[in-house]
Write an enzyme that holds these catalytic residues in place. Sequence first.
Site, short mmCIF file in Angstrom:
data_model
loop_
_atom_site.label_atom_id
_atom_site.label_comp_id
_atom_site.label_asym_id
_atom_site.label_seq_id
_atom_site.Cartn_x
_atom_site.Cartn_y
_atom_site.Cartn_z
N PRO A 17 6.67 -3.63 -9.75
CA PRO A 17 5.63 -5.52 -9.52
C PRO A 17 5.42 -5.78 -10.32
O PRO A 17 6.32 -5.65 -11.74
CB PRO A 17 4.03 -4.52 -9.60
CG PRO A 17 4.36 -3.38 -10.29
CD PRO A 17 5.57 -2.76 -9.81
N PRO A 51 4.76 2.45 -8.82
CA PRO A 51 5.02 3.92 -10.06
C PRO A 51 4.64 3.44 -11.44
O PRO A 51 5.60 1.60 -11.77
CB PRO A 51 6.76 3.36 -9.71
CG PRO A 51 7.29 1.84 -8.96
CD PRO A 51 5.98 1.69 -8.11
N ARG A 56 5.81 -4.33 -15.26
CA ARG A 56 5.94 -5.22 -15.60
C ARG A 56 4.84 -6.03 -16.01
O ARG A 56 4.86 -6.40 -14.97
CB ARG A 56 7.80 -6.11 -15.46
CG ARG A 56 8.26 -4.73 -15.21
CD ARG A 56 9.35 -4.96 -16.42
NE ARG A 56 10.54 -4.35 -15.33
CZ ARG A 56 10.72 -2.65 -14.80
NH1 ARG A 56 10.13 -1.92 -14.83
NH2 ARG A 56 11.59 -1.78 -14.45
N ARG A 87 6.10 -4.36 2.31
CA ARG A 87 4.49 -3.60 2.15
C ARG A 87 3.52 -3.98 3.28
O ARG A 87 3.52 -4.79 3.77
CB ARG A 87 3.84 -3.43 0.41
CG ARG A 87 4.26 -2.28 -0.15
CD ARG A 87 2.96 -2.08 -1.58
NE ARG A 87 4.18 -1.71 -2.23
CZ ARG A 87 4.39 -2.02 -3.03
NH1 ARG A 87 4.86 -3.59 -3.12
NH2 ARG A 87 5.78 -1.37 -4.02
#
Length: 151
Positions: A17, A51, A56, A87
Amino acid sequence: MLILSGAARNAVGVRVPHLVVEYSANLEAQLDLDTLLDRLHATAIKTGMFPLGGIRIRAYRADHYRIADCAPDNAFVHVTAIVGSGRPLERREAVSQELFGALCAELEELAARSPLAISFNMREFDPVLNYKRNNLHEYVKQRAGQGDQGD
C-alpha cells in the site's frame, strides 16, 4: 532482493500500500503531520492487509488550490491509498473505512474549529504495468529478529 513485474508480484501475493496525503498549505501551522502519518501507518498495520515492508506513507502540501467559495480559511486533507490489485471489493471497502475513520478521528478537532474537507480514495495499481524493486522486507525481518535476541 525482491524484483518482480506486476504479474509476478500478483502471483506471489505481494500487496503493497501507498498512502499519499495531500493537504492545503493553510493547514501547515494547524496540522500535526507526523501524528497523522503515524496514525495512518498504525491503522494500515492493524488492518492486517499489508506487509510491513511494503507500507509507504508520504505527504505533500498543496501551495496552490481553490476550495469551494475560495474563502481563505477553507482547507482540505485528501488521502489516496494505492494498493496491489486482486483483493475482493468487500475487503478493500472494510480497509478503506478503517483508514478513513482514522483520518477523520485525527482531524476531528481541526474540523470542529475550521472549514475542512476530508476525503479518502482507494485505487489499485495496474496488475501488469507496475514494477518495483524492494529490499525493505529483508531489512524489516532482520531488524525484527535482532530485537528478539535480547541485544
